[in-house]
Design a protein around this motif. Structure first.
Motif, PDB file in Angstrom:
ATOM      1  N   ALA A  58       8.580  -0.629   2.245  1.00 19.90           N
ATOM      2  CA  ALA A  58       7.597   0.349   1.778  1.00 19.90           C
ATOM      3  C   ALA A  58       8.130   1.765   1.930  1.00 19.90           C
ATOM      4  O   ALA A  58       7.920   2.617   1.055  1.00 19.90           O
ATOM      5  N   ILE A  93       1.580   4.074   5.431  1.00 23.27           N
ATOM      6  CA  ILE A  93       1.650   2.710   5.954  1.00 23.27           C
ATOM      7  C   ILE A  93       0.849   2.591   7.241  1.00 23.27           C
ATOM      8  O   ILE A  93       0.401   1.510   7.602  1.00 23.27           O
ATOM      9  N   ALA A 141       1.547  -2.215   4.515  1.00 23.66           N
ATOM     10  CA  ALA A 141       2.877  -2.100   3.910  1.00 23.66           C
ATOM     11  C   ALA A 141       3.100  -3.217   2.898  1.00 23.66           C
ATOM     12  O   ALA A 141       3.619  -2.977   1.805  1.00 23.66           O
ATOM     13  N   PHE A 186       6.886   5.525   0.038  1.00 22.79           N
ATOM     14  CA  PHE A 186       5.641   5.767   0.774  1.00 22.79           C
ATOM     15  C   PHE A 186       5.959   6.468   2.091  1.00 22.79           C
ATOM     16  O   PHE A 186       6.995   6.228   2.704  1.00 22.79           O
ATOM     17  N   LEU A 196       1.235  -2.523  -0.281  1.00 22.08           N
ATOM     18  CA  LEU A 196       1.892  -1.482  -1.073  1.00 22.08           C
ATOM     19  C   LEU A 196       3.146  -2.017  -1.751  1.00 22.08           C
ATOM     20  O   LEU A 196       3.369  -1.765  -2.940  1.00 22.08           O
ATOM     21  N   VAL A 197       3.961  -2.783  -0.988  1.00 25.41           N
ATOM     22  CA  VAL A 197       5.224  -3.280  -1.544  1.00 25.41           C
ATOM     23  C   VAL A 197       4.959  -4.235  -2.705  1.00 25.41           C
ATOM     24  O   VAL A 197       5.529  -4.090  -3.788  1.00 25.41           O
ATOM     25  N   GLU A 208       3.623  -2.467  -5.741  1.00 29.02           N
ATOM     26  CA  GLU A 208       4.671  -1.734  -6.448  1.00 29.02           C
ATOM     27  C   GLU A 208       5.535  -2.670  -7.288  1.00 29.02           C
ATOM     28  O   GLU A 208       5.995  -2.309  -8.362  1.00 29.02           O
ATOM     29  N   GLU A 240       7.591  -3.009   6.229  1.00 32.35           N
ATOM     30  CA  GLU A 240       7.433  -1.567   6.408  1.00 32.35           C
ATOM     31  C   GLU A 240       8.660  -0.813   5.918  1.00 32.35           C
ATOM     32  O   GLU A 240       8.552   0.237   5.276  1.00 32.35           O
TER      33      GLU A 240
END
Lengths: 88, 288, 160
Positions: free
Chosen positions: B259, B269, B25, B264, B28-29, B32, B256
């Motif tokens: 995310a 995740i 997570a 997502f 990804l965060v 982004e 999380e």
């Protein structure tokens, strides 16, 4: 013995919970072991299967052992770096 | 807005080994948000701020100094989502700046490097709140978690650095996701991790159980944490006392939640890996 | 050695508004002095006053220490320079007067050594403050501590 040295402190080895943590710290370089299950979970998620830290880098683990020797960890805690276990 | 920041992400021990979904997570965060995360190559355990530090101050200090010197050599600052690692590095830097002669002597003798004091350590909350800013995070959101009722457990180490106000940042960022924050009165109470080293049963009974009991009274969908040790402990506590009482409150990291807000899916995740399934909460949000 | 000005002497404070009750300070204290994590061995005590609200009992190294006044042999003494109240183990006879004299009973009789033991400020770097994860226990000067207690004690129901 206590009559000769009345103020002597009683000898105690490291608390057992400390021992477990320090042992894994010097055996694998981290507190928690990366199990096969976690590795496969990590691969499923698209993460590197093992982080490039002491988990997969033998040099990093070797560095920890050298630090332990240089700082005389055995004197403080009783951990023998060569045997990778506690002497007392 | 483009943020050109690059950090070495120091994941620590707990996150890669027990909570790979938090690492996913976070990647990804931050991806982004345009923040590049470098791998913590060649680093080791931070090491543990309580146990290792108590057992041997020098070993603790020099191991931390080595990790910091490695980051310094690459010219990057450290970012960590783990409260324990953040605490260790912050304390080690101030200690090294005061008295770093011995540490530098060992480092230069064994590894041919020194700690110069240039590297800085950021908590993930600091990067999110101060470097990126809440409005820029919100701009990336594609969905809101309206209707999710959460309780927050900040964790002790966020309170240490009063001027950084990390606990307030945790609350603000959780509010940003749109979820409702419930107060239960025992926010500050310790999760029980330090007492676990003394007596596991006592720790659960005196610290984790009262906390979970009061949380259960307000009936939350999830517990939001940032500290991986608290995350682990609150899950472990629920599983250990489940014989007498059912809690079934999933513990979810703030990263999380962010995310999820960024669009997502829970499977991206890896939320299926939660030890206490978060299915009810996700169903309520219509995500599964 | 030069003496430190009275207001600049270091003492410990405990902020109940920041304490999480994690007991790390007690474990650190017991480990520093006895190499064990047994909470009974710590020279400070964290007590739960209300649910989730913790207060501490610890040595504040008083200006006019009752334990020193009660000591028949002069073992318990106030260090002139640093202001810390320390016990001289070679003079202590283990009578226990200091235990009863102290308002918070910080000194206690060590069952093994049969003499009085108490908080010794860890020689200048107290482990309770060093390991406190929430910053509740801190080392401050006497001057700051006085201001701090004026704010905190009324909250605990103490009339000044």
């Amino acid at each position: 013995m206590n009559e000769i040295h009345p103020l002597r402190k009683r000898f105690r080895s490291l608390p057992s919970s400390f021992k477990g943590l320090l042992r894994s710290e010097l055996r694998i370089g981290h507190i928690y072991e990366l199990t096969d299950l976690t590795v496969s979970d990590r691969e499923d998620l698209g993460l590197p299967s093992k982080p490039p830290t002491a988990y997969s880098d033998p040099n990093a683990l070797e560095a920890l052992k050298r630090i332990a020797k240089a700082t005389n960890l055995k004197k403080d805690t009783g951990f023998d770096v060569d045997k990778l276990d506690f002497e007392w | 807005m483009i943020i050109n920041a690059r950090y070495i992400a120091f994941w620590g021990c707990t996150i890669p080994a027990l909570q790979p979904y938090v690492e996913k997570a976070a990647r990804l965060v931050f991806g982004e948000l345009g923040i590049t995360l470098a791998e913590p190559e060649g680093m080791t355990c931070c090491p543990d701020p309580d146990i290792t530090h108590m057992a041997s101050h020098e070993y603790w200090l020099i191991t931390a100094a080595r990790n910091l010197a490695l980051a310094e050599r690459r010219g990057l600052d450290l970012m960590t989502p783990c409260n324990g690692c953040f605490f260790t590095f912050t304390e080690a830097i101030s200690e090294l700046k005061r008295n770093g002669k011995k540490a530098n002597a060992v480092l230069s003798e064994n590894f041919n490097m020194t700690f110069k004091g240039k590297v800085r350590v950021y908590h993930a909350l600091e990067v999110l709140y101060d470097v990126v800013g809440p409005e820029n995070i919100k701009a990336k959101f594609t969905r809101s978690l309206n209707g999710l009722r959460v309780t927050i457990h900040p964790g002790c180490k966020l309170l240490k650095y009063e001027e950084k106000r990390l606990d307030v940042k945790l609350y603000e960022l959780t509010k940003l996701t749109g979820s409702t924050i419930l107060t239960y009165g025992l926010e500050r109470l310790c999760c029980g991790v330090p007492l676990m080293y003394l007596d596991a049963d006592k720790a659960i009974e005196l610290r984790t159980k009262p906390k979970l009991d009061r949380m259960k009274e307000v009936n939350p969908d999830a517990i939001v944490v940032i500290c991986p040790a608290c995350h682990n402990q609150l899950e472990k506590g629920q599983l250990m006392i489940s014989e007498d009482e059912e809690y079934d409150i999933p513990v979810i990291s703030l990263l999380e939640l962010l995310a999820l807000c960024m669009g997502f899916s829970p499977d991206d995740i890896g939320m299926y890996l939660h030890r206490i399934p978060a299915d009810d909460a996700l169903e309520k949000l219509g995500l599964i | 050695m030069e003496s430190i000005e009275h207001g600049e002497q270091l003492v410990l404070i405990h902020d109940p508004d920041r304490c999480t009750g994690c007991m790390t300070c007690m474990m650190a204290c017991a480990y520093k002095h006895y190499h064990t994590l047994d909470l009974d061995k710590a020279f400070r005590l964290i007590l739960e006053m209300n649910e989730g609200f913790f207060v501490a009992s610890y040595c504040v190294h008083c200006d006019y220490p009752a334990c020193v006044a009660a000591c028949p042999t002069g073992a318990m003494h106030k260090d002139e320079r640093s202001g810390w109240v320390l016990n001289n183990p070679l003079l202590c006879i283990g009578c226990g007067n200091c235990v009863y004299a102290c308002p918070v009973s910080n000194p206690r009789i060590d069952p093994f050594l049969k003499i009085s033991v108490k908080c010794d400020f860890c020689g200048g770097d107290p482990w309770c403050a060093k390991f406190c994860p929430s910053g509740a226990t801190r080392v401050v000067t006497r001057e700051e501590a006085r201001d701090f207690f004026k704010k905190v004690l009324p909250k605990l129901g103490v009339r000044l």
